[in-house]
Design an enzyme around this catalytic site. Structure first.
Site, mmCIF file in Angstrom:
data_model
loop_
_atom_site.group_PDB
_atom_site.id
_atom_site.type_symbol
_atom_site.label_atom_id
_atom_site.label_comp_id
_atom_site.label_asym_id
_atom_site.label_seq_id
_atom_site.Cartn_x
_atom_site.Cartn_y
_atom_site.Cartn_z
ATOM 1 N N GLU A 1 5.106 -3.929 54.562
ATOM 2 C CA GLU A 1 5.765 -3.331 53.381
ATOM 3 C C GLU A 1 7.239 -3.051 53.676
ATOM 4 O OE1 GLU A 1 3.616 -0.259 51.135
ATOM 5 O OE2 GLU A 1 5.403 0.982 51.376
ATOM 6 N N ALA B 1 11.820 5.208 43.398
ATOM 7 C CA ALA B 1 11.357 6.336 42.586
ATOM 8 C C ALA B 1 12.152 6.396 41.288
ATOM 9 C CB ALA B 1 11.526 7.630 43.365
ATOM 10 N N HIS C 1 5.871 -4.053 44.004
ATOM 11 C CA HIS C 1 5.308 -2.810 43.469
ATOM 12 C C HIS C 1 5.966 -2.588 42.105
ATOM 13 C CE1 HIS C 1 4.218 -0.902 47.632
ATOM 14 N NE2 HIS C 1 4.271 -2.218 47.736
ATOM 15 N N ASP D 1 6.275 8.654 40.977
ATOM 16 C CA ASP D 1 6.475 10.107 40.909
ATOM 17 C C ASP D 1 7.732 10.400 40.104
ATOM 18 O OD1 ASP D 1 4.285 10.995 42.494
ATOM 19 O OD2 ASP D 1 5.323 10.209 44.257
ATOM 20 N N ALA E 1 -1.766 4.859 36.163
ATOM 21 C CA ALA E 1 -1.764 3.524 36.774
ATOM 22 C C ALA E 1 -2.798 2.619 36.101
ATOM 23 C CB ALA E 1 -2.056 3.649 38.268
ATOM 24 N N HIS F 1 -5.236 12.430 45.878
ATOM 25 C CA HIS F 1 -3.866 12.509 45.386
ATOM 26 C C HIS F 1 -3.478 13.981 45.241
ATOM 27 C CE1 HIS F 1 -0.495 12.318 42.588
ATOM 28 N NE2 HIS F 1 -0.280 11.120 43.112
ATOM 29 N N GLN G 1 -2.280 5.322 51.028
ATOM 30 C CA GLN G 1 -1.098 5.967 51.590
ATOM 31 C C GLN G 1 -1.267 5.904 53.114
ATOM 32 O OE1 GLN G 1 -3.201 10.262 50.933
ATOM 33 N NE2 GLN G 1 -1.013 10.232 50.729
HETATM 34 P P1 FAD Z 1 -2.661 7.321 39.108
HETATM 35 O O1 FAD Z 1 -3.743 6.424 39.560
HETATM 36 O O2 FAD Z 1 -2.230 7.222 37.688
HETATM 37 O O3 FAD Z 1 -3.119 8.815 39.452
HETATM 38 C C1 FAD Z 1 -2.235 9.925 39.320
HETATM 39 C C2 FAD Z 1 -3.074 11.187 39.172
HETATM 40 O O4 FAD Z 1 -3.692 11.195 37.883
HETATM 41 C C3 FAD Z 1 -4.222 11.318 40.170
HETATM 42 O O5 FAD Z 1 -4.424 12.675 40.452
HETATM 43 C C4 FAD Z 1 -5.410 10.744 39.405
HETATM 44 O O6 FAD Z 1 -6.663 11.223 39.883
HETATM 45 C C5 FAD Z 1 -5.101 11.240 38.010
HETATM 46 N N1 FAD Z 1 -5.638 10.356 36.970
HETATM 47 C C6 FAD Z 1 -5.659 9.015 36.964
HETATM 48 N N2 FAD Z 1 -6.170 8.547 35.811
HETATM 49 C C7 FAD Z 1 -6.489 9.639 35.057
HETATM 50 C C8 FAD Z 1 -7.038 9.818 33.760
HETATM 51 N N3 FAD Z 1 -7.379 8.777 32.993
HETATM 52 N N4 FAD Z 1 -7.191 11.089 33.286
HETATM 53 C C9 FAD Z 1 -6.846 12.168 34.060
HETATM 54 N N5 FAD Z 1 -6.323 12.039 35.302
HETATM 55 C C10 FAD Z 1 -6.148 10.793 35.787
HETATM 56 N N6 FAD Z 1 5.781 5.180 44.356
HETATM 57 C C11 FAD Z 1 6.924 4.592 43.924
HETATM 58 O O7 FAD Z 1 7.742 5.219 43.255
HETATM 59 N N7 FAD Z 1 7.209 3.281 44.237
HETATM 60 C C12 FAD Z 1 6.363 2.511 44.977
HETATM 61 O O8 FAD Z 1 6.635 1.353 45.230
HETATM 62 C C13 FAD Z 1 5.155 3.110 45.466
HETATM 63 N N8 FAD Z 1 4.276 2.408 46.197
HETATM 64 C C14 FAD Z 1 3.127 3.002 46.652
HETATM 65 C C15 FAD Z 1 2.238 2.254 47.423
HETATM 66 C C16 FAD Z 1 1.072 2.825 47.918
HETATM 67 C C17 FAD Z 1 0.142 1.997 48.773
HETATM 68 C C18 FAD Z 1 0.771 4.183 47.632
HETATM 69 C C19 FAD Z 1 -0.462 4.820 48.166
HETATM 70 C C20 FAD Z 1 1.647 4.940 46.845
HETATM 71 C C21 FAD Z 1 2.826 4.344 46.354
HETATM 72 N N9 FAD Z 1 3.734 5.072 45.567
HETATM 73 C C22 FAD Z 1 4.894 4.473 45.133
HETATM 74 C C23 FAD Z 1 3.490 6.486 45.253
HETATM 75 C C24 FAD Z 1 2.734 6.673 43.911
HETATM 76 O O9 FAD Z 1 3.516 6.189 42.850
HETATM 77 C C25 FAD Z 1 2.492 8.157 43.727
HETATM 78 O O10 FAD Z 1 1.652 8.648 44.741
HETATM 79 C C26 FAD Z 1 1.955 8.564 42.355
HETATM 80 O O11 FAD Z 1 2.012 9.994 42.267
HETATM 81 C C27 FAD Z 1 0.503 8.182 42.119
HETATM 82 O O12 FAD Z 1 0.387 6.911 41.737
HETATM 83 P P2 FAD Z 1 -1.052 6.309 41.318
HETATM 84 O O13 FAD Z 1 -0.775 4.902 40.992
HETATM 85 O O14 FAD Z 1 -2.077 6.609 42.333
HETATM 86 O O15 FAD Z 1 -1.346 7.175 39.991
#
Ligand code: FAD
Length: 303
Positions: free
Chosen positions: A30, A64, A90, A122, A141, A165, A192
């Site tokens: 990455e 971000a 990403h 975030d 997501a 998370h 992560q």
């Molecule tokens: P989601 O899956 O949407 O989850 C966010 C929160 O909402 C969680 O608590 C989940 O349980 C909750 N949730 C999900 N769906 C629902 C629903 N339908 N109803 C209620 N609650 C729900 N950040 C960047 O800015 N750029 C990057 O390139 C980047 N790459 C990353 C790569 C990896 C491998 C990882 C692990 C993280 C990365 N991040 C990146 C960080 C990530 O964007 C943050 O951690 C963000 O806060 C969570 O993203 P997510 O896609 O898991 O969110």
């Protein structure tokens, strides 16, 4: 063709989802998009030095708040056209309308990029601050996964959180929503950064127990400086394992010893993960090649 986007031609680039499901464990690296000309040189030096290791794929993060949208797309496109590497971009939902997200997806498709990691992102500034959806954007997501899948023949990955998370109230809901976004069309997930194999294994077990079968790659970052530990806690919201932190504290005054311990720890971690049958290992390089290469040379021969 859905959404009026250029459809990705089947076979233009391998699908990471298929690579992961098909064969031996994948190894991937990455990178993050650089913000300065010096950062750009560092990135390309790392890419060129890691290219001969023939990783299964490489990924480029999305800044971000969508700050590096163009750089992420540019770097991904350049990797696709100027190197032998298979790139994955990403993409985050922060500050983007659906129309803007479709535009980015279209640009990636136009460059022949077939693999995308769909993460929510975030809030800019304070990552723990309130998450406010763009009025014409998506909230989770899961929605982004659907958007990408309907736009063309993409292989889509999602993020996974061994320690849950930081915004999830409990492990059960974290698992439930993780499985939901996988079922929305994700082929694989990447965690992560993990420093203890048990943390990864607990995640794998709880997802399997809840009926999830999406392959999950552990994210591994060799510690080369003590500052990395602090940074990892800020980025992941998870505490660095205390037993390991104590080992690092004992050599804190000796930079070379810290680095050596970090490499040894990453070697042991990867060996254990491979013994446990992980579908691959995703290395977070911080745009440097040497530590990742050392670990890869130690464990890569096992596959
Ligand atoms: P989601 O899956 O949407 O989850 C966010 C929160 O909402 C969680 O608590 C989940 O349980 C909750 N949730 C999900 N769906 C629902 C629903 N339908 N109803 C209620 N609650 C729900 N950040 C960047 O800015 N750029 C990057 O390139 C980047 N790459 C990353 C790569 C990896 C491998 C990882 C692990 C993280 C990365 N991040 C990146 C960080 C990530 O964007 C943050 O951690 C963000 O806060 C969570 O993203 P997510 O896609 O898991 O969110």
């Amino acid at each position: 063709m859905a959404l009026g986007l250029p459809s990705v031609l089947p076979g233009s680039q391998p699908s990471i989802g298929e690579l992961i499901r098909d064969g031996a464990p994948t190894f991937s690296f990455e990178f993050f998009p650089p913000k300065t000309p010096a950062g750009d040189r560092l990135l390309w030096q790392a890419i060129r030095e890691l290219e001969p290791l023939r990783p299964s794929f490489v990924s480029i993060t999305y800044g971000a708040g969508g700050t590096t949208r163009d750089t992420t797309v540019d770097v991904t496109e350049r990797i696709a056209t100027e190197t032998t590497l298979l790139p994955m971009a990403h993409l985050t939902a922060v500050n983007h309308s659906v129309a803007e997200l479709r535009n980015v997806i279209g640009r990636l498709a136009g460059a022949g990029v077939r693999n995308v990691l769909a993460v929510r992102g975030d809030p800019p500034g304070d990552p723990t601050g309130e998450w406010i959806a763009h009025p014409h954007g998506v909230r989770y997501a899961e929605d982004l996964v659907r958007l990408i899948r309907t736009a063309g023949d993409f292989s889509v990955g999602v993020a996974a959180f061994p320690y849950k998370h930081p915004r999830s109230p409990d492990i059960a809901s974290d698992t439930e929503y993780f499985i939901r976004k996988c079922r929305a069309g994700a082929d694989f997930a990447i965690t992560q950064m993990v420093f203890d194999a048990e943390d990864y294994l607990r995640l794998r077990d709880r997802v399997a127990a809840a009926g999830g079968d999406t392959p999950i790659l552990p994210g591994v970052m060799p510690v080369t400086k003590l500052a990395t530990i602090e940074r990892s806690e800020q980025l992941s919201g998870a505490p660095f394992p205390s037993a390991l932190a104590a080992q690092f504290a004992r050599v804190a005054d000796d930079e070379a010893a810290v680095r050596q311990l970090g490499i040894e720890q990453a070697n042991q971690l990867c060996t254990r993960l491979l013994d446990e049958g992980v579908p691959g290992i995703h290395f977070i390089t911080m745009n440097r090649s040497t530590a990742t290469r050392e670990v890869w040379l130690n464990v890569g021969t096992r596959v």
